[in-house]
Design an enzyme around this catalytic site. Structure first.
Site, PDB file in Angstrom:
ATOM      1  N   LYS A 130      27.486 -36.639  41.693  1.00  0.00           N
ATOM      2  CA  LYS A 130      27.762 -36.426  43.113  1.00  0.00           C
ATOM      3  C   LYS A 130      27.341 -35.041  43.602  1.00  0.00           C
ATOM      4  O   LYS A 130      26.804 -34.904  44.705  1.00  0.00           O
ATOM      5  CB  LYS A 130      29.252 -36.668  43.408  1.00  0.00           C
ATOM      6  CG  LYS A 130      29.646 -38.135  43.259  1.00  0.00           C
ATOM      7  CD  LYS A 130      31.109 -38.358  43.573  1.00  0.00           C
ATOM      8  CE  LYS A 130      31.482 -39.822  43.398  1.00  0.00           C
ATOM      9  NZ  LYS A 130      32.878 -40.090  43.761  1.00  0.00           N
ATOM     10  N   ASP A 154      33.719 -40.877  50.242  1.00  0.00           N
ATOM     11  CA  ASP A 154      34.906 -40.931  49.368  1.00  0.00           C
ATOM     12  C   ASP A 154      36.181 -40.639  50.153  1.00  0.00           C
ATOM     13  O   ASP A 154      37.170 -41.371  50.070  1.00  0.00           O
ATOM     14  CB  ASP A 154      34.786 -39.904  48.231  1.00  0.00           C
ATOM     15  CG  ASP A 154      33.995 -40.434  47.046  1.00  0.00           C
ATOM     16  OD1 ASP A 154      33.918 -41.661  46.887  1.00  0.00           O
ATOM     17  OD2 ASP A 154      33.455 -39.613  46.292  1.00  0.00           O
ATOM     18  N   TYR A 195      39.958 -47.868  39.526  1.00  0.00           N
ATOM     19  CA  TYR A 195      40.221 -49.262  39.899  1.00  0.00           C
ATOM     20  C   TYR A 195      39.954 -50.254  38.773  1.00  0.00           C
ATOM     21  O   TYR A 195      40.243 -51.453  38.914  1.00  0.00           O
ATOM     22  CB  TYR A 195      39.385 -49.643  41.133  1.00  0.00           C
ATOM     23  CG  TYR A 195      37.887 -49.542  40.926  1.00  0.00           C
ATOM     24  CD1 TYR A 195      37.178 -50.577  40.339  1.00  0.00           C
ATOM     25  CD2 TYR A 195      37.187 -48.413  41.316  1.00  0.00           C
ATOM     26  CE1 TYR A 195      35.809 -50.492  40.144  1.00  0.00           C
ATOM     27  CE2 TYR A 195      35.828 -48.312  41.130  1.00  0.00           C
ATOM     28  CZ  TYR A 195      35.139 -49.362  40.540  1.00  0.00           C
ATOM     29  OH  TYR A 195      33.784 -49.259  40.342  1.00  0.00           O
ATOM     30  N   GLY A 251      33.960 -34.146  42.050  1.00  0.00           N
ATOM     31  CA  GLY A 251      33.336 -34.601  43.279  1.00  0.00           C
ATOM     32  C   GLY A 251      34.238 -35.459  44.145  1.00  0.00           C
ATOM     33  O   GLY A 251      34.279 -35.288  45.374  1.00  0.00           O
TER      34      GLY A 251
END
Length: 296
Positions: A69, A104, A235, A135
């Site tokens: 990132k 994000d 996740y 990041g």
């Protein structure tokens, strides 16, 4: 069905065996009727390779994930405010040069707001704890700051944000990037543990707990109570060990996949210059949850 007119998008990172971004974007292309395809560009040497192969292929845009990132930000000709402030981007658009955007924070704020908008009340005197300084943390802190400022209007922000991370230098850099506001501080672990009751929202931004990653989380079950809300942005798996520990202590949980969903929706809108419909978002969320459960 693909044709010579099909636009190519994808995700750039390493490792990417866990990624569900193709499910999100290809489903959105299908639902919207957009002639696009989203591929996986997995390589651990993107810094050495550079972006030329993607540009030669005619790729129109990519999602960028760890550990690239900060590097992605450095490759852009133009950058959004979040990227510029935090030096980190999770989206690159290849139009009239290279444009860097960070979705994000947008995804995280939407996920928190959908769960409990009171958690972003700038007049609330409880504190927000950010775990990690990479990041993702940068993008999230920027968007939290913007949201708190917007919600506060002319009033002074009472809500404080603390960063707990192993890399104190990176934590200080986040403070500096935001102008060292009095509502943002770095906290050592010992102090954080003593002040556990001062926090109501804990946001875990590191990859610890993700499938394929080792390491110990910065906090353990002793920290959590039913007065806490934990938002672990990992996740896959659907519930990390940290989430399981917090649930045992009756803490509220914001699922990590909701940030993946909302930042992906924003990326889709940037990729296609169109607005995602609510019914598409509901469909994608349903499919995403089903896919995560099947992998657990």
């Amino acid at each position: 069905m693909y044709s010579k007119h099909t636009e190519i998008f994808g995700i750039l990172g390493y490792p990417l065996g866990h990624t569900l971004s193709p499910w999100i974007h290809n489903t959105l292309f299908q639902l919207s009727g957009y002639d696009g395809v989203y591929l996986v560009f997995e390589n651990e040497k993107w810094k050495e390779i550079g972006l030329s192969p993607l540009l030669d292929l005619g790729v129109k845009g990519v999602s960028v994930t760890i550990p690239f990132k900060e590097w992605a930000y450095s490759q852009a000709d133009t950058v959004c405010n979040a990227s510029k402030t935090m030096g980190s981007s999770n989206t690159l658009l290849f139009r009239d040069g290279i444009q860097a955007v960070n979705t994000d924070g947008t995804g995280a704020v939407l996920a928190i707001t959908k769960s409990n908008p009171d958690l972003l009340d700038p007049m609330f005197e409880k504190q927000i704890l950010i775990l990690g300084s990479g990041g993702s943390a940068k993008g999230i802190v920027f968007s939290l700051a913007e949201t708190l400022k917007n919600n506060a209007g002319d009033k002074k922000i009472q809500r404080k944000i603390k960063i707990l991370a192993r890399n104190e230098t990176a934590s200080r850099e986040i403070q500096t990037a935001l102008g060292n506001p009095d509502w943002l501080a770095v906290t050592p672990k010992e102090e954080c543990l003593k002040e556990a009751e001062l926090y109501d929202l804990i946001i875990h931004t590191t990859p610890v707990g993700m499938k394929g990653y080792g390491g110990e989380p910065l906090l353990d079950s002793q920290f959590f109570t039913k007065k806490h809300t934990l938002f672990d942005i990992v996740y896959n798996p659907l519930e990390t060990d940290l989430v399981k520990q917090a649930k045992k202590k009756k803490a509220e949980i914001i699922p990590g996949y909701s940030m993946l969903l909302y930042q992906g929706i924003r990326q889709f809108e940037l990729f296609t210059n169109s607005k995602a419909k609510s019914k598409w978002i509901e469909k994608v969320e349903s499919l995403l949850l089903k896919q995560l459960k099947s992998r657990s």
